[in-house]
Design an enzyme around this catalytic site. Structure first.
Site, PDB file in Angstrom:
ATOM      1  CB  CYS A 114      -0.922  -0.002   1.204  1.00  0.00           C
ATOM      2  SG  CYS A 114      -1.875  -1.501   1.353  1.00  0.00           S
ATOM      3  CG  HIS A 254      -2.881   3.101   3.101  1.00  0.00           C
ATOM      4  ND1 HIS A 254      -3.526   2.877   1.913  1.00  0.00           N
ATOM      5  CD2 HIS A 254      -2.839   1.906   3.748  1.00  0.00           C
ATOM      6  CE1 HIS A 254      -3.852   1.598   1.835  1.00  0.00           C
ATOM      7  NE2 HIS A 254      -3.447   0.990   2.934  1.00  0.00           N
ATOM      8  CG  ASN A 284      -6.527  -1.135   2.081  1.00  0.00           C
ATOM      9  OD1 ASN A 284      -5.933  -0.594   1.142  1.00  0.00           O
ATOM     10  ND2 ASN A 284      -5.888  -1.783   3.036  1.00  0.00           N
TER      11      ASN A 284
HETATM   12  O1  UT7 Z   1      -3.323  -1.652   3.890  1.00  0.00           O
HETATM   13  C1  UT7 Z   1      -2.578  -2.413   4.793  1.00  0.00           C
HETATM   14  C2  UT7 Z   1      -3.251  -3.675   5.090  1.00  0.00           C
HETATM   15  N1  UT7 Z   1      -4.224  -3.816   6.100  1.00  0.00           N
HETATM   16  C3  UT7 Z   1      -4.412  -3.172   7.260  1.00  0.00           C
HETATM   17  O2  UT7 Z   1      -3.877  -2.157   7.532  1.00  0.00           O
HETATM   18  C4  UT7 Z   1      -5.333  -3.791   8.244  1.00  0.00           C
HETATM   19  C5  UT7 Z   1      -4.902  -3.558   9.660  1.00  0.00           C
HETATM   20  N2  UT7 Z   1      -5.772  -4.254  10.584  1.00  0.00           N
HETATM   21  C6  UT7 Z   1      -7.059  -3.941  10.775  1.00  0.00           C
HETATM   22  O3  UT7 Z   1      -7.566  -3.030  10.175  1.00  0.00           O
HETATM   23  C7  UT7 Z   1      -7.837  -4.725  11.800  1.00  0.00           C
HETATM   24  O4  UT7 Z   1      -6.955  -5.551  12.532  1.00  0.00           O
HETATM   25  C8  UT7 Z   1      -8.963  -5.592  11.179  1.00  0.00           C
HETATM   26  C9  UT7 Z   1     -10.074  -4.681  10.642  1.00  0.00           C
HETATM   27  C10 UT7 Z   1      -8.421  -6.457  10.076  1.00  0.00           C
HETATM   28  C11 UT7 Z   1      -9.577  -6.484  12.251  1.00  0.00           C
HETATM   29  O5  UT7 Z   1     -10.068  -5.700  13.331  1.00  0.00           O
HETATM   30  P1  UT7 Z   1      -9.692  -6.100  14.831  1.00  0.00           P
HETATM   31  O6  UT7 Z   1     -10.350  -5.115  15.692  1.00  0.00           O
HETATM   32  O7  UT7 Z   1      -8.191  -6.202  14.913  1.00  0.00           O
HETATM   33  O8  UT7 Z   1     -10.406  -7.490  14.982  1.00  0.00           O
HETATM   34  P2  UT7 Z   1      -9.771  -8.903  15.389  1.00  0.00           P
HETATM   35  O9  UT7 Z   1      -8.977  -9.463  14.271  1.00  0.00           O
HETATM   36  O10 UT7 Z   1      -9.131  -8.774  16.744  1.00  0.00           O
HETATM   37  O11 UT7 Z   1     -11.081  -9.754  15.561  1.00  0.00           O
HETATM   38  C12 UT7 Z   1     -12.014  -9.498  16.631  1.00  0.00           C
HETATM   39  C13 UT7 Z   1     -13.202 -10.429  16.448  1.00  0.00           C
HETATM   40  C14 UT7 Z   1     -12.799 -11.892  16.232  1.00  0.00           C
HETATM   41  O12 UT7 Z   1     -13.758 -12.705  16.853  1.00  0.00           O
HETATM   42  P3  UT7 Z   1     -13.457 -13.365  18.291  1.00  0.00           P
HETATM   43  O13 UT7 Z   1     -12.224 -14.200  18.104  1.00  0.00           O
HETATM   44  O14 UT7 Z   1     -13.260 -12.216  19.227  1.00  0.00           O
HETATM   45  O15 UT7 Z   1     -14.700 -14.144  18.549  1.00  0.00           O
HETATM   46  C15 UT7 Z   1     -12.925 -12.070  14.723  1.00  0.00           C
HETATM   47  O16 UT7 Z   1     -13.201 -13.384  14.359  1.00  0.00           O
HETATM   48  O17 UT7 Z   1     -13.937 -10.043  15.271  1.00  0.00           O
HETATM   49  C16 UT7 Z   1     -14.121 -11.174  14.428  1.00  0.00           C
HETATM   50  N3  UT7 Z   1     -14.175 -10.728  13.049  1.00  0.00           N
HETATM   51  C17 UT7 Z   1     -15.321 -10.382  12.442  1.00  0.00           C
HETATM   52  N4  UT7 Z   1     -16.600 -10.352  12.872  1.00  0.00           N
HETATM   53  C18 UT7 Z   1     -17.532  -9.944  12.004  1.00  0.00           C
HETATM   54  C19 UT7 Z   1     -13.149 -10.561  12.180  1.00  0.00           C
HETATM   55  N5  UT7 Z   1     -13.630 -10.123  11.003  1.00  0.00           N
HETATM   56  C20 UT7 Z   1     -14.960  -9.995  11.143  1.00  0.00           C
HETATM   57  C21 UT7 Z   1     -15.990  -9.587  10.269  1.00  0.00           C
HETATM   58  N6  UT7 Z   1     -17.255  -9.573  10.748  1.00  0.00           N
HETATM   59  N7  UT7 Z   1     -15.762  -9.194   9.009  1.00  0.00           N
END
Ligand code: UT7
Length: 329
Positions: A114, A254, A284
């Site tokens: 990115c 970004h 993104n």
């Molecule tokens: O451009 C560069 C590339 N990308 C980035 O910069 C992304 C950077 N990271 C992020 O933006 C965030 O880490 C995410 C948006 C990807 C994830 O958000 P998070 O607050 O870090 O969530 P998490 O991975 O800690 O997941 C929390 C919960 C999990 O469930 P449990 O284990 O607590 O039951 C996930 O399974 O949210 C769940 N989850 C979802 N629930 C509903 C993950 N994705 C989803 C979803 N819908 N789409």
């Protein structure tokens, strides 16, 4: 003799089709509420089946060339920043060169995730400063929908397709790119990776069955990296130019997650109305985010000659980059 180098034209292209959070609710176990709250994204654009990255790049490039009043034959170099090229080779930049008829231009793709467009701004501006080239087309273009795992709710809600382009040229002394900070931490490479399809793990039926030809991401690790590196890169470019955040008319970050942008706003203590945010509409788009933001900002009358603008990004590699520019148009 050195020359000042800056952006003399910009343009973008977004595919017609939009995918909403409600559409995604029907595809994976997710909700509009979760996506909005955790990322800030509401919709994203998806390329038509017959559109590849070079097609999106072409549309953006034509608009940027018109904005710069530049003919394709005047270009000395074309750089396409992308992680979703039409092919591994030939480069998407070469495909674009042929389609534009930019017969005097060298061409190559740039892989910095990115961060690619702003990395490219660094390389392109210095090629002009040194006197090597006069006019360069720099494109950030992605069809991430082609490498997204549509069964993985952790990633498929995040990405969109689009392209943005800039023409760089010589500008008045004191204008254009004032300072740069390009960085990488390759030790974090596995946090954001397309594991199969390269020489480490060539494509096989097994890698396809395991979805290893698609984007894999440890979201939280990338999040932590971004939360540190975005403000760091902004401070670096300000420090190198002897300026403070109060000098900046517009911050163009970004667009990966609204919470990452909010974190940068808090740490840098910049007013929110001086930050361009469009993640709700486009998601993104990797290397395309920054040039699409710039185009929208110009169209909204938010970029005036003399404005100081910071572009900042992070991404696969892991990489980060900042650029401080005095708008020259
Ligand atoms: O451009 C560069 C590339 N990308 C980035 O910069 C992304 C950077 N990271 C992020 O933006 C965030 O880490 C995410 C948006 C990807 C994830 O958000 P998070 O607050 O870090 O969530 P998490 O991975 O800690 O997941 C929390 C919960 C999990 O469930 P449990 O284990 O607590 O039951 C996930 O399974 O949210 C769940 N989850 C979802 N629930 C509903 C993950 N994705 C989803 C979803 N819908 N789409």
């Amino acid at each position: 003799m050195t020359f000042a180098a800056g952006i003399i034209g910009i343009g973008c292209y977004l595919p017609e089709k939009k995918l909403t959070n409600q559409d995604l609710e029907k595809m994976v176990d997710t909700s509009d509420a979760w996506i909005t709250e955790r990322t800030g994204i509401k919709t994203r654009h998806i390329a038509a089946p017959d559109q590849a990255t070079s097609d999106l790049a072409y549309e953006a490039a034509v608009r940027a060339l018109a904005d710069a009043d530049t003919k394709p034959e005047e270009l000395d170099l074309i750089i396409v920043a992308t992680e979703s090229p039409d092919y591994k080779y030939p480069s998407t930049a070469c495909l674009l060169q042929a389609r534009l008829g930019a017969k005097n231009a060298a061409a190559f793709d740039l892989s910095a995730g990115c961060s690619g467009f702003v990395y490219g701004l660094g390389i392109a501006s210095q090629s002009i400063v040194s006197g090597l080239y006069k006019k360069i087309l720099l494109v950030g273009a992605e069809t991430l929908s082609r490498i997204t795992d549509w069964t993985d709710r952790n990633t498929c809600v995040l990405f969109g397709d689009g392209a943005g382009a800039a023409v760089l040229g010589r500008v008045e002394e004191g204008y254009g790119v004032l300072s740069l900070d390009l960085g990488a931490d390759g030790s974090g490479g596995s946090h954001l990776i397309q594991p199969a399809g390269g020489s480490r793990k060539p494509t096989t039926h097994e890698t396809v069955d395991a979805h290893e030809h698609l984007i894999h991401m440890d979201g939280q690790d990338v999040f932590k990296f971004a939360a540190r590196r975005m403000p760091y890169a902004c401070r670096k470019v300000l420090q190198k130019a002897g300026m403070t955040i109060d000098d900046v008319a517009l911050l163009v970050p970004h667009q990966a997650n609204l919470r990452i942008i909010d974190n940068a706003i808090d740490r840098l203590k910049i007013d929110r109305d001086r930050v361009w945010i469009n993640i709700d509409k486009h998601g993104n788009m990797s290397a395309a985010c920054v040039p699409v933001c710039l185009t929208e900002a110009q169209e909204a009358g938010r970029l005036k000659k003399g404005d100081k603008v910071i572009m900042v990004a992070f991404g696969a590699g892991l990489t980060w980059v900042g650029a401080l520019v005095k708008w020259a148009k």
